[in-house]
Design a protein around this motif. Structure first.
Motif, PDB file in Angstrom:
ATOM      1  N   SER A   1      -7.326   0.388  -0.259  1.00 41.00           N
ATOM      2  CA  SER A   1      -7.545   0.456  -1.706  1.00 41.00           C
ATOM      3  C   SER A   1      -8.811   1.232  -2.061  1.00 41.00           C
TER       4      SER A   1
ATOM      5  N   MET B   1       0.829  -1.207   0.000  1.00 42.45           N
ATOM      6  CA  MET B   1       0.000   0.000   0.000  1.00 42.45           C
ATOM      7  C   MET B   1       0.862   1.256   0.000  1.00 42.45           C
TER       8      MET B   1
ATOM      9  N   ARG C   1      -7.159  -6.365  -4.273  1.00 43.53           N
ATOM     10  CA  ARG C   1      -7.431  -4.990  -4.691  1.00 43.53           C
ATOM     11  C   ARG C   1      -6.131  -4.192  -4.827  1.00 43.53           C
ATOM     12  N   GLN C   2      -5.216  -4.409  -3.892  1.00 40.62           N
ATOM     13  CA  GLN C   2      -3.919  -3.726  -3.979  1.00 40.62           C
ATOM     14  C   GLN C   2      -3.173  -4.123  -5.252  1.00 40.62           C
TER      15      GLN C   2
END
Length: 211
Positions: free
Chosen positions: A146, A117, A172-173
């Motif tokens: 995200s 992230m 999602r990342q």
């Protein structure tokens, strides 16, 4: 868990945690919102893509009625909470102008990779600098996920809907990382082109080429 919710389909994707401001003017949705205010219950915002209702969206809660107009229209502030999947649309409800749906709530895993992230946020800030965009996410970088940044990296609505369908934060990342890997070089080229255009006509100090 499976339950019934009134639905307000919109041509957008709302992510959990996102605040969405809406001007309500259609009679059916004025009725929906007024009932939601009185009952203090949320409603669903399923996505509409290419004039077609999709099977997923987010539940939103009304957090403020910002303004009421004399004609019955109103401005509201909402906040999305959970992602839902539609099992059945109920188009006609007794004495209601709006529609509803039977939905369930896929299990959503929020734990991601902090290092990943951090890299994603660095790439986003690089993109924004190149585009001369200033963006305040209203959270410390370490608290961002995200969903918090997805609307701010140039995803199409179709790509945002794909992201909504991923229920692991690490997935999602990875999706955001791959998009940024493709988008950043294009943004950099655009910035270089802008600078070349600016410099056109200026005296240039360049070394000669050694033959």
């Amino acid at each position: 868990m499976t339950n019934f919710i009134p639905i307000f389909p919109l041509n957008l994707v709302v992510f959990p945690g996102e605040e969405l401001n809406l001007h309500i003017f259609e009679p059916r949705y004025r009725q929906l919102v007024e009932e939601s205010i009185v009952s203090k219950k949320p409603f669903g915002v399923p996505a509409v893509l290419n004039d077609k209702l999709q099977d997923m969206g987010s539940v939103v809660e009304i957090i403020e009625v910002s303004k009421r107009y004399e004609n019955g229209e109103l401005d509201i502030k909402t906040k999305a909470t959970d992602v839902f999947r539609i099992l059945e649309v109920i188009r006609e409800l007794p004495e209601k102008l709006f529609s509803g749906a039977i939905v369930n709530y896929p299990e959503n895993h929020w734990e991601g990779n902090a290092g990943q992230m951090k890299k994603i946020i660095a790439s986003i800030r690089e993109m924004h600098r190149s585009l001369k965009v200033e963006k305040d996410f209203h959270k410390p970088d370490g608290d961002l996920n995200s969903y918090d940044v997805a609307h701010h990296i140039g995803l199409s609505i179709e790509e945002e809907f794909e992201l909504l369908g991923l229920f692991e934060e690490r997935q999602r990342q990875e999706y955001l990382k791959r998009h940024l890997a493709k988008a950043l070089p294009a943004v950099t080229e655009q910035e270089q082109l802008r600078e070349k255009i600016k410099l056109n006509g200026h005296f240039k100090t360049l070394p000669g080429f050694e033959l």
